[in-house]
Scaffold this motif. Structure first.
Motif, PDB file in Angstrom:
ATOM      1  N   GLY A 139     -46.134   6.178  -2.100  1.00  0.00           N
ATOM      2  CA  GLY A 139     -46.080   7.422  -1.332  1.00  0.00           C
ATOM      3  C   GLY A 139     -45.754   7.187   0.135  1.00  0.00           C
ATOM      4  O   GLY A 139     -45.003   7.943   0.744  1.00  0.00           O
ATOM      5  N   SER A 140     -46.345   6.118   0.701  1.00  0.00           N
ATOM      6  CA  SER A 140     -46.052   5.812   2.106  1.00  0.00           C
ATOM      7  C   SER A 140     -44.595   5.450   2.295  1.00  0.00           C
ATOM      8  O   SER A 140     -43.947   5.893   3.265  1.00  0.00           O
ATOM      9  CB  SER A 140     -46.945   4.664   2.572  1.00  0.00           C
ATOM     10  N   ALA A 141     -44.059   4.668   1.381  1.00  0.00           N
ATOM     11  CA  ALA A 141     -42.650   4.305   1.476  1.00  0.00           C
ATOM     12  C   ALA A 141     -41.749   5.524   1.307  1.00  0.00           C
ATOM     13  O   ALA A 141     -40.747   5.685   2.023  1.00  0.00           O
ATOM     14  CB  ALA A 141     -42.314   3.242   0.417  1.00  0.00           C
ATOM     15  N   LEU A 142     -42.119   6.421   0.401  1.00  0.00           N
ATOM     16  CA  LEU A 142     -41.317   7.620   0.177  1.00  0.00           C
ATOM     17  C   LEU A 142     -41.344   8.539   1.397  1.00  0.00           C
ATOM     18  O   LEU A 142     -40.323   9.086   1.822  1.00  0.00           O
ATOM     19  CB  LEU A 142     -41.823   8.352  -1.065  1.00  0.00           C
ATOM     20  N   GLU A 143     -42.535   8.742   2.016  1.00  0.00           N
ATOM     21  CA  GLU A 143     -42.644   9.586   3.197  1.00  0.00           C
ATOM     22  C   GLU A 143     -41.890   8.977   4.371  1.00  0.00           C
ATOM     23  O   GLU A 143     -41.259   9.709   5.163  1.00  0.00           O
ATOM     24  CB  GLU A 143     -44.120   9.781   3.543  1.00  0.00           C
ATOM     25  N   SER A 144     -41.940   7.687   4.503  1.00  0.00           N
ATOM     26  CA  SER A 144     -41.197   7.022   5.572  1.00  0.00           C
ATOM     27  C   SER A 144     -39.699   7.218   5.400  1.00  0.00           C
ATOM     28  O   SER A 144     -38.977   7.478   6.368  1.00  0.00           O
ATOM     29  CB  SER A 144     -41.547   5.537   5.615  1.00  0.00           C
ATOM     30  N   CYS A 145     -39.240   7.109   4.163  1.00  0.00           N
ATOM     31  CA  CYS A 145     -37.817   7.345   3.910  1.00  0.00           C
ATOM     32  C   CYS A 145     -37.420   8.797   4.203  1.00  0.00           C
ATOM     33  O   CYS A 145     -36.350   9.067   4.741  1.00  0.00           O
ATOM     34  CB  CYS A 145     -37.485   6.990   2.460  1.00  0.00           C
ATOM     35  N   ARG A 146     -38.321   9.736   3.841  1.00  0.00           N
ATOM     36  CA  ARG A 146     -38.018  11.149   4.093  1.00  0.00           C
ATOM     37  C   ARG A 146     -37.913  11.427   5.594  1.00  0.00           C
ATOM     38  O   ARG A 146     -37.004  12.115   6.053  1.00  0.00           O
ATOM     39  CB  ARG A 146     -39.106  12.020   3.468  1.00  0.00           C
TER      40      ARG A 146
END
Length: 594
Positions: free
Chosen positions: A74-81
């Motif tokens: 989730g952290s990686a996904l939010e950072s990408c977003r």
């Protein structure tokens, strides 16, 4: 995926099971040596003591491993977003420029007038119809075809205009650039309705935006070239546009010779002398004090000068509710560099009475009203909510925070009541006394009323009407005076009385004079001769210009009757003044005896 409750249940189960197993092993080996029992007793049951063992212990649970995977993913996904959103915003801002215009600012009116004149609104499918003039008194926002029929019922009313619909996106092309317009309505403080226009232009530089703003401003100024804007302050110390008035020509202001030339020449020289003031370290400000009898033309000349100089008028009311020194200083410091600041009846700011006193010099010119003025002076003071002090006014006019470039006009009816510090040069540079009407002013005012109109359209219209009237039977030429028409009508009715037996209708009773009739066509030489006769009848310095104008308004289409009835009007005015003075003296007699 395991829930947090299941994870906690597994953790407690593992701890409990580990403790029970340790106690069970201790009971089985109770027959061992004391050293074995003591070593077993010193070991901590269940939970590891070091960090590495604790981490390994926690990772041993499958549910916790799933939660750790979810957190990392989730952290990686939010950072990408967020990274993608940041890159999109940077890319969007590099190709688009967004400008916002709030309703309280003057630029909002510029843009609304400019948008209403764009050709794209003629083919727009979703528009709002409005009659708002955007502080203009012209046809700048009129829709196509509205002015084709000047005799229509709708002619002369508020003009119609196409505006962007609320919360709807409109797009058009401007100089080969794509433009998107959004008109947003939002709730401000205290549920106040606020309108904002958002303009999005597809451009990598501000060049197109600058050209659009300059074009919108020029369009608005061209539509406003024959009007002046009037501004007033509100309770929040903001300048608000309250009206637009047509410019008044200087020729319509009748003053003593030299007064108009003095004001206009001095004001123009001041506006062109900014570098001279700056080179010598002198504050770039100018003040004019106009004093004299009421109705002598003080406010009228200010209105005319504003139109001649192309300046807006900002009214500063010193008697405004809850106005104090700080608020007054803030108002004056927020004035634009080129404007006219107007303070009317400046003496009333510190002497709140229920009347407008005359200066002693003006009382000498009109001694018949002296007793009346003295009796009015005994009236009680009116309560005031203004908290402006003389010191605060002086600091606002020429203090450190005072605005430069503005022209200050102050009017008063009691010149002697003003403090000398307020009248000194630097605050009030030129003092001009406006006296009661002279014979010269009476003559020029008469000429102004009855001089033929020089406008071509009006003359052609009059000629057309005259031709139509001449084509009719000779019953009314249309250019006779009201009294002559009444005589003709009465004679014709009396001649018909013998043949027809009927009761005459009751006459309409009213005060004043009807303007329905048209005045006689007089040449300039005839008007000048009549003006001389009128000036000979009017006494010197006895009546104000406002009184003379009110008298001539009753004879708007009767120039000959205006001269004929002038002596009777003078006697009537003198009789009324003497009657008021006698009445006032009777009121003051008991107090004098006491």
């Amino acid at each position: 995926m395991a829930s947090p409750l299941l994870l906690a249940q597994q953790f407690l189960s593992a701890v409990t099971t580990s403790g029970i197993s340790d106690q069970y092993s201790g009971c089985i080996n109770s027959t061992g040596s004391n050293s074995t029992l003591s070593s077993d007793a010193t070991q901590t049951p269940g939970i590891p003591t070091d960090i590495s063992s604790l981490i390994g212990f926690l990772v041993s649970f499958s549910a916790l491993r799933d939660w750790l995977k979810l957190i990392v993913f989730g952290s990686a996904l939010e950072s990408c977003r967020r990274l993608c959103l940041y890159l999109y915003t940077k890319l969007y801002n590099s190709f688009f420029i967004t400008a916002r215009f709030e309703e309280d600012d003057s630029s909002y009116d510029w843009m609304m007038v400019w948008l209403s004149k764009q050709p794209s609104w003629k083919t727009a499918r979703d528009v709002q119809i409005s009659t708002r003039t955007f502080n203009l008194s012209s046809n700048a926002v009129m829709i196509e075809g509205e002015d084709e029929d000047p005799n229509s019922i709708a002619h002369g009313n508020r003009p119609l205009a196409y505006l962007p619909s609320e919360s709807t996106v409109h797009s058009f092309w401007y100089k080969r650039r794509w433009v998107r317009v959004t008109r947003v309505i939002r709730q401000g403080y205290y549920n106040r309705r606020e309108e904002v226009i958002e303009l999005c232009i597809m451009s990598t530089t501000h060049k197109v935006l600058n050209e659009l703003l300059i074009e919108a401003k020029k369009t608005y100024q061209e539509a406003q070239q024959n009007t002046i804007s009037i501004y007033s302050s509100d309770c929040n110390n903001n300048w608000n546009h309250i009206a637009s008035r047509p410019k008044r020509p200087l020729t319509s202001i009748v003053l003593d010779p030299g007064v108009k030339d003095l004001l206009i020449d001095d004001a123009r020289d001041f506006m062109a002398s900014k570098s001279w003031y700056s080179a010598r370290g002198i504050p770039f400000r100018r003040g004019y004090l106009l004093y004299g009898a009421p109705g002598s033309g003080k406010t009228s000349i200010i209105h005319s000068l504003a139109g001649e100089l192309g300046l807006d008028v900002y009214i500063i009311s010193l008697s405004r509710s809850l106005l104090d020194d700080t608020a007054l200083s803030d108002l004056i410091s927020n004035l634009p560099e080129k404007c006219i600041a107007l303070m009317e009846d400046i003496d009333a700011a510190f002497n709140q009475t229920l009347h407008r006193d005359l200066d002693p010099e003006d009382d000498k010119e009109n001694p018949e009203e002296d007793d009346e003025k003295k009796s009015q002076a005994s009236t009680p003071f009116a309560p005031t909510t203004s908290r402006v002090t003389l010191s605060g006014l002086l600091n606002a006019l020429d203090g450190v925070g005072a605005q430069e470039g503005r022209i200050l006009f102050a009017t008063t009816n009691k010149y002697s009541a003003l403090d000398p510090a307020l009248c000194r040069p630097g605050r009030m540079d030129i003092h001009i006394h406006f006296k009661l009407a002279s014979k010269f002013q009476a003559r020029e005012l008469y000429r102004c009323f009855y001089l033929p109109d020089s406008e071509k359209e009006e003359r052609e219209e009059n000629e057309k009407k005259a031709i139509d009237i001449k084509a009719k039977p000779a019953d009314d030429s249309g250019y006779t005076s009201v009294d002559e028409k009444t005589t003709l009508l009465s004679s014709s009715s009396s001649s018909d009385a013998g043949s027809t037996v009927s009761s005459d209708p009751e006459p309409v009773i009213f005060n004043g004079s009807s303007h329905r009739a048209r005045g006689p066509q007089l040449s300039a030489a005839e008007v000048a001769a009549l003006a001389m006769q009128f000036a000979e009848i009017i006494p010197e310095r006895e009546f104000s210009m406002a009184a003379l104008q009110g008298y001539l308004m009753a004879y708007k289409v009767r120039p000959f009757e205006a001269i004929k009835d002038a002596p009777a009007w003078i006697e009537k005015e003198r009789h009324e003044a003497a009657k008021k003075a006698a009445k006032a003296s009777k009121k003051t007699t008991p107090s004098d005896n006491v």
